[in-house]
Design an enzyme around this catalytic site. Structure first.
Site, PDB file in Angstrom:
ATOM      1  N   LYS A 147       0.840  -1.209   0.000  1.00  0.00           N
ATOM      2  CA  LYS A 147       0.000   0.000   0.000  1.00  0.00           C
ATOM      3  C   LYS A 147       0.872   1.255   0.000  1.00  0.00           C
ATOM      4  CE  LYS A 147       0.857   1.422   4.411  1.00  0.00           C
ATOM      5  NZ  LYS A 147       1.652   2.580   4.729  1.00  0.00           N
ATOM      6  N   ASP A 203      -2.186  -2.110  10.540  1.00  0.00           N
ATOM      7  CA  ASP A 203      -2.494  -2.056   9.099  1.00  0.00           C
ATOM      8  C   ASP A 203      -3.132  -3.353   8.581  1.00  0.00           C
ATOM      9  OD1 ASP A 203      -1.558   0.508   8.724  1.00  0.00           O
ATOM     10  OD2 ASP A 203       0.427  -0.105   8.013  1.00  0.00           O
TER      11      ASP A 203
END
Ligand code: ATP
Length: 289
Positions: free
Chosen positions: A12, A138
């Site tokens: 990401k 995350d």
């Protein structure tokens, strides 16, 4: 039932990252716009008829013991669901390590998903996310991917529509940055300005790549960027070659640049390599479904 499964674990970037406050437990309350990228590790899981977790990888130096997030994910699933059988995991790494791209969390999410399938557990995405946050802030995002606003410590997720497609250049300079050090050295009280996270969300909803690029910002760059001038040098190289904008992802040190044209991104890649600003440089794009 299949006894082997292969999944892509996407990295990401943060299109925006703001830190709201420090919490008493040491965590930070954040507001981040997360976007998954095409660059991904390949995670292969094989069910073993014995009580054992085996992790292997093609990346030299990456621990394969209980320190590896993929190992931790398998251990957690075995424990909570009392699984007698074991699993063998192979990590084909492409996402740079300790880079601000959540490579470890992505592998962790892939193992949670893979074991859910391999062992026929039938858990929903929300159930996997509730377990996953125990292994890293995350991980819930890495389970759902795409474009999302992430709040709280990372567990409160709002799905956003995909931003307009673009060419993405990722460059990780050859330096190690500790996420803990970066957060601890962020002088929250002295900050006079915070990234416009709501503005970033609005630009995405409006489908404007230029509008979005005008707002990209990462509050952690005030720490990592000051310490490592190479981050600013990579950004300049990308913008001079034609990037609409280039900023740092997560706690760094990876820098990403957003381009309209592949040729401009390739020029930036060449410049970065020639000037030896980064060895790990990848042409990529936003990952969408
Ligand atoms: P974040 O953006 O979430 O801060 P990161 O990209 O900075 O993550 P990772 O690549 O996830 O960092 O790695 C951080 C640390 O986690 C490294 O020191 C690494 O040794 C360890 N680690 C454990 N498991 C893994 C894994 N499967 N892949 C990569 N790193 C891992």
């Amino acid at each position: 039932m299949e006894d082997k499964i292969t999944l892509a674990a996407h990295g990401k970037i943060n299109l925006g990252l703001d830190v709201v406050r420090r919490l008493e437990n040491g965590y930070h309350e954040v507001r981040m716009v997360m976007q998954s990228v095409e660059l991904a590790d390949t995670v292969t899981l094989k069910r073993l008829p014995e009580d054992r977790i085996l992790v292997r990888t093609d990346r030299r130096g990456l621990p394969c013991n209980e320190k590896n997030l993929a190992f931790k994910a398998a251990g957690l699933m075995k424990e909570i669901y009392s699984l007698g059988d074991g699993v063998e995991i192979f990590l084909e790494k492409r996402i740079p390590i300790a880079a601000g791209m959540a490579g470890g969390s992505a592998d962790c999410a892939a193992v949670l998903k893979g074991m859910n399938i391999l062992f026929g557990l039938g858990l929903s995405l929300e159930e996997l996310q509730r377990e996953g946050v125990k292994l890293g802030a995350d991980v819930p995002y890495c389970l759902s991917r795409g474009c999302a606003l992430s709040e709280g410590i990372g567990e409160k997720l709002t799905v956003l529509k995909a931003p307009p497609s673009c060419v993405l250049l990722l460059a990780k300079p050859d330096i190690s940055v500790s996420t803990k050090y970066v957060y601890e050295n962020l002088k929250l009280k002295e900050l006079e300005h915070h990234p416009d996270i709501d503005g970033i969300v609005r630009s995405i909803e409006a489908g404007s790549l230029e509008g979005l690029c005008g707002k990209l910002e990462n509050v952690l760059e005030s720490v990592t960027g000051r310490e490592y001038p190479v981050i600013g040098e990579i950004e300049r190289e990308m913008e001079e070659a034609g990037a609409l904008r280039a900023i740092m992802s997560g706690s760094g040190p990876t820098v990403f640049g957003i381009f309209r044209e592949r040729e401009a991104a390739k020029r930036a890649m060449k410049g970065i390599r020639e000037k030896n600003l980064a060895k790990e440089v990848f042409l990529s794009g936003f990952q969408t479904y």
